[in-house]
Design an enzyme around this catalytic site. Sequence first.
Site, PDB file in Angstrom:
ATOM      1  N   GLU A  68      -3.019  14.322  -8.464  1.00  0.00           N
ATOM      2  CA  GLU A  68      -1.654  14.675  -8.080  1.00  0.00           C
ATOM      3  C   GLU A  68      -0.671  14.581  -9.253  1.00  0.00           C
ATOM      4  O   GLU A  68       0.176  15.443  -9.423  1.00  0.00           O
ATOM      5  CB  GLU A  68      -1.196  13.755  -6.937  1.00  0.00           C
TER       6      GLU A  68
ATOM      7  N   ARG B 223      -2.711   1.290   5.973  1.00  0.00           N
ATOM      8  CA  ARG B 223      -2.262   1.460   4.583  1.00  0.00           C
ATOM      9  C   ARG B 223      -1.095   0.559   4.205  1.00  0.00           C
ATOM     10  O   ARG B 223      -0.154   0.371   4.984  1.00  0.00           O
ATOM     11  CB  ARG B 223      -1.903   2.913   4.313  1.00  0.00           C
TER      12      ARG B 223
ATOM     13  N   GLU C 206      -3.114  18.595   1.234  1.00  0.00           N
ATOM     14  CA  GLU C 206      -2.018  17.964   0.500  1.00  0.00           C
ATOM     15  C   GLU C 206      -2.515  17.471  -0.857  1.00  0.00           C
ATOM     16  O   GLU C 206      -3.529  16.760  -0.934  1.00  0.00           O
ATOM     17  CB  GLU C 206      -1.474  16.793   1.345  1.00  0.00           C
ATOM     18  N   ARG C 207      -1.817  17.885  -1.889  1.00  0.00           N
ATOM     19  CA  ARG C 207      -2.058  17.416  -3.272  1.00  0.00           C
ATOM     20  C   ARG C 207      -3.382  17.845  -3.864  1.00  0.00           C
ATOM     21  O   ARG C 207      -3.871  17.221  -4.796  1.00  0.00           O
ATOM     22  CB  ARG C 207      -1.937  15.894  -3.365  1.00  0.00           C
TER      23      ARG C 207
ATOM     24  N   GLU D 150      -7.718   1.907  -2.556  1.00  0.00           N
ATOM     25  CA  GLU D 150      -7.550   3.359  -2.463  1.00  0.00           C
ATOM     26  C   GLU D 150      -7.303   3.928  -3.847  1.00  0.00           C
ATOM     27  O   GLU D 150      -6.337   3.561  -4.520  1.00  0.00           O
ATOM     28  CB  GLU D 150      -6.376   3.700  -1.524  1.00  0.00           C
TER      29      GLU D 150
ATOM     30  N   ASP E 166       2.573   4.545  -6.960  1.00  0.00           N
ATOM     31  CA  ASP E 166       1.937   5.665  -6.267  1.00  0.00           C
ATOM     32  C   ASP E 166       1.039   6.476  -7.187  1.00  0.00           C
ATOM     33  O   ASP E 166       1.448   7.549  -7.624  1.00  0.00           O
ATOM     34  CB  ASP E 166       3.029   6.582  -5.690  1.00  0.00           C
TER      35      ASP E 166
ATOM     36  N   TRP F 241      12.984   8.249  -5.049  1.00  0.00           N
ATOM     37  CA  TRP F 241      12.223   9.460  -5.334  1.00  0.00           C
ATOM     38  C   TRP F 241      12.754  10.172  -6.585  1.00  0.00           C
ATOM     39  O   TRP F 241      12.339  11.282  -6.890  1.00  0.00           O
ATOM     40  CB  TRP F 241      12.245  10.437  -4.128  1.00  0.00           C
TER      41      TRP F 241
ATOM     42  N   HIS G 270       6.651   7.886 -12.830  1.00  0.00           N
ATOM     43  CA  HIS G 270       7.462   8.607 -11.854  1.00  0.00           C
ATOM     44  C   HIS G 270       8.553   9.464 -12.504  1.00  0.00           C
ATOM     45  O   HIS G 270       9.705   9.484 -12.060  1.00  0.00           O
ATOM     46  CB  HIS G 270       8.102   7.613 -10.866  1.00  0.00           C
TER      47      HIS G 270
ATOM     48  N   GLU H 225       7.308   7.052   4.472  1.00  0.00           N
ATOM     49  CA  GLU H 225       7.592   8.464   4.195  1.00  0.00           C
ATOM     50  C   GLU H 225       7.686   9.280   5.481  1.00  0.00           C
ATOM     51  O   GLU H 225       7.127  10.368   5.600  1.00  0.00           O
ATOM     52  CB  GLU H 225       6.522   9.048   3.269  1.00  0.00           C
TER      53      GLU H 225
ATOM     54  N   ARG I  42      11.158  -0.795  -5.127  1.00  0.00           N
ATOM     55  CA  ARG I  42      10.046  -0.228  -4.336  1.00  0.00           C
ATOM     56  C   ARG I  42       8.719  -0.913  -4.682  1.00  0.00           C
ATOM     57  O   ARG I  42       7.847  -1.072  -3.818  1.00  0.00           O
ATOM     58  CB  ARG I  42       9.976   1.280  -4.623  1.00  0.00           C
TER      59      ARG I  42
ATOM     60  N   LYS J  42      -3.337   1.034  -2.517  1.00  0.00           N
ATOM     61  CA  LYS J  42      -3.533   1.878  -3.705  1.00  0.00           C
ATOM     62  C   LYS J  42      -3.742   0.999  -4.935  1.00  0.00           C
ATOM     63  O   LYS J  42      -3.321  -0.159  -4.951  1.00  0.00           O
ATOM     64  CB  LYS J  42      -2.321   2.785  -3.918  1.00  0.00           C
TER      65      LYS J  42
END
Length: 714
Positions: free
Chosen positions: A403, A334, A177-178, A397, A375, A552, A531, A301, A346, A370
Site C-alpha cells: 500500500e 484488530r 482494497e489496496r 498482522e 499503519d 490523516w 505518513h 475508520e 495516534r 499491525k
Amino acid sequence: MRIPRPLLALSLAVALAGSAANLLAEDGYRLWLRYEPVANEALAKAYRNAIGPIVADATSDTAQIALDELERGLSGLLGNKRSRSAPKLLVGTPQSAHIAKLGLDLSELGSEGFQLAQSGKNLVIAANTDQGLLYGVFAFLRHLQSAGSLDNVPLTSTPKIDHRLLNHWDNLTRTVERSMAGASIFNWFDLPYYVEPYYHDYARACASIGINGTVLTNVNSNATVLRPQFLEKVAALADTFRPYGIQVYLTARFSAPVEIGGLETADPLDPAVIKWWSDKIDEIYTYVPDFGGFLVKANSEGQPGPQAYGRDHADGANLLARALAPHDGIVMWRAFVYDFEVKEDRHKQAYTEFTALDGRFEPNVSIQTKNGAIDFMPREPFHPLFGATPETPHTLELQITQEYLGGDIHLAYLAPMWEETLESDTFATGPGSTVAKIVDGSVFGHNLTAIAGVANIGNERNWTGHPMGAANWYAFGRLAWDHELSSEDIADEWTRLSFGNDPNTVATITKILLGSHQTVVDYSMPLGLHHIMYPGHHYGPGPWHDQGRPDWTSTYYHNASERGIGFDRTVSGSNALGQYAPEVVEKWGSPQSIEDKYLLWFHHLDWDFQMKSGNTLWNELCLTYQSGVDRVDEMLDQWSSLQGAVDAQRHARVTALLRRQLEDAKFYKDACLAYFHTFAQRPFPEGVEAPEYSLDYYKNFELYHVPGHPGEQW
Ligand code: BDP
C-alpha cells in the site's frame, strides 16, 4: 542508465538465442512451483539414482494431493527416466505399514510437522497427518528444485505459529482494497455453481509455503457475506480449500444484527444480539463445519463497533468468541483503532485502549496487531502492544500488499522489514522477548498463536502483478512457518524456484531483492519519516497534505518548519516512547543513540542536527533521498545484465516496471525535497540533484484511477 548500442544488439542476440534454447516464455502463473527439468546433468543423474518408485497409500484427498504433487514435481524435474531399481521413496504416516515399520520418532511433529529422512538407501517423507505429509512433499520438492544436495535431505520441521493466514481485503464486488493485481480472485457471483479451477492453484500455492487459513473478505466488511445465499458460496470455497489444509475465515461486521438481522441494536450485551450471533455462528458451521472464525475491525475508520453502545472491545470480541468457542472457532480482533477526536498521539491510542483490557478477553480471542503503531508505513518501529498484554495473545498482522511501498509497480522485497519486526526485542520478560516470541506464544505461554498477511493477490495472470511481488507472498508463508528463517535464505530459495539455479542469476536477483526495501524507504520516507504519502490512493508523495482530520494529514507526522523536522515522541513530546520497555526507551530516547532509521519517528530535530555520519540532518536527508533514486538505477542495471539469462517475458515486464520505478523514485525525492526545502532553506549538498520542477508542479500533479483505492468506483 543507458545501454550502449552495440551492447544492446549483443544482449538482444543473447536473449533470442537463450529463448530459443531453453527459456520458454514464462507468464508467472506457476509461481515458485515450476518443476523445470534439473539443468545440471550430474545432479539430475544423482537424483535419478537416489529416487526410485514411490511407496504410498493415499486414503484421503489431502494425501492424494500430496502424491499427485510428488509425481508432478518429480516428472517435471527428472522426466520419465526414473529408474525402477533406484531406492524407494517411502511416503506416509504411521497409519501405513511401510512407515510404521521404520519406527521413526515422530512424537515432536504434532499435526502439521514432517520429517524427511534417510532409511538405509531409501528416502522417507513422514508425518503424523496427511496435512503434515503435504508440507513434507512440498519441502522435499523445494529442496530438489533449488538444487539441494542429497546429503542434506534429512530435515524435521514444525511450524512455530499455529494459525498462518492470508487476509484478503477483497470486497464482494470483486474490488480489492489496496491491491493492484487485478480483481479479487473470489468470483462471488459465479459461486457456488462454478468453482474456478484456479482456486485449487491458489490453495496449492498457499499450502506449498505452509499457509493454513484465509480470511476471504475485507476488514472493512459487508454483512451480506453472512446471508445464507453467500454462506453457500463460502462453503464452496471452503470445500475446495479443505484438502489443502486451508481453513476459511470471514470478517464480521459488528452491525450485522441490525443490517441483516432486523434487530434494533447491535449492543454486545443485549440478549437478542447475543442470541442472533450465536444462531448465526451455528448456522455458519452447518455450511462450513471447520470454519476458522472471525476477523473484526471495529470502531476504527468508520467501522461499527461496541463503543457505539458504551461497551468496549472486550465486550465486542467476547460476544463472538463465546458463540464460536463450542465450534473451536477463534476471533482475531484488530488493534488498529484510533479516533481523531481523541487528542492523544495516534501512535498511543491502541496501546492505551488494549492494555487496559488485558485479562478480559475469552481464551479464543487474539488481538490482531499491525507490525507498527501507525499503519504499515514503509518502515515502522515495532508496535508497543507487543509484550504489553501478558494475558492476551497477539496475531501479528503484516501487509504483503504494498500500500505504501509503490503498489505492485515498485520492486520491494519485504522479508527484511518483517524480519526487523520479528527480531525486535520488547524486553517484556527480559532480553530476548522478541516480537517473534511474543507472537509464537513462548514468552507468555499462550496456546493461541497466529500471524496474518494482507494478501497482494488478484486475478492477474501472474497473481501479484509485479513478477517480484510473488517473493513477498512466498516470504510471508515461509516466515509464518518459521520466523527464524533469514530473509537472505528465503530470497535465495524463492529465486532458485522462480528463476532456476544459474549462480549468476541467483546472485543478481537476490542482491536486487535484498536491497530493494531499503531503497524504497530511502526515496520515499527515509530516516523515520512516515505518513507523508499522497492522501487517498497513497501512491506517491504528498508531504504538503494538511487538509481534513489531522491524523490523516502529512504535516501532523513530519512537523516540518524552519525549526526542523520530525515527531517528538519522547517525554518532551507525546511520550509514545514511554509505552515501550525502559531498555527501549533508553536506546530510542536520545537522538544520539537511536538508529538513524527511526530518528524522525521519535525526535524533532533542527535541520543542522549533527548525524552519526558527520552530515547535518538536512544534508543527510537529501543524500538519502538521492541514494534511493540512484539505487533504483543500479537495480535497473543489474536486472538488464540478466537479459538472456531470464525468460524474455518476465525480463521485459520487470524492466518496464523498474523504468517506471526510477521515474517515480525521482518524483518522490524531488517532491519531498522541493517541499522540505521551503523550510530548511539550505543548499542541496553536492551529489544531490535539485528538484526538476517547482513545488507547485508536484502539488498539482494528480494520478487518476489508481487501483485499489477504496474511494474509487469502478
Ligand atoms: C489502512 C488502509 C485502509 C485499511 C486500513 C485497515 O489505508 O484501506 O482499511 O489500513 O487496516 O492502511 O483497516
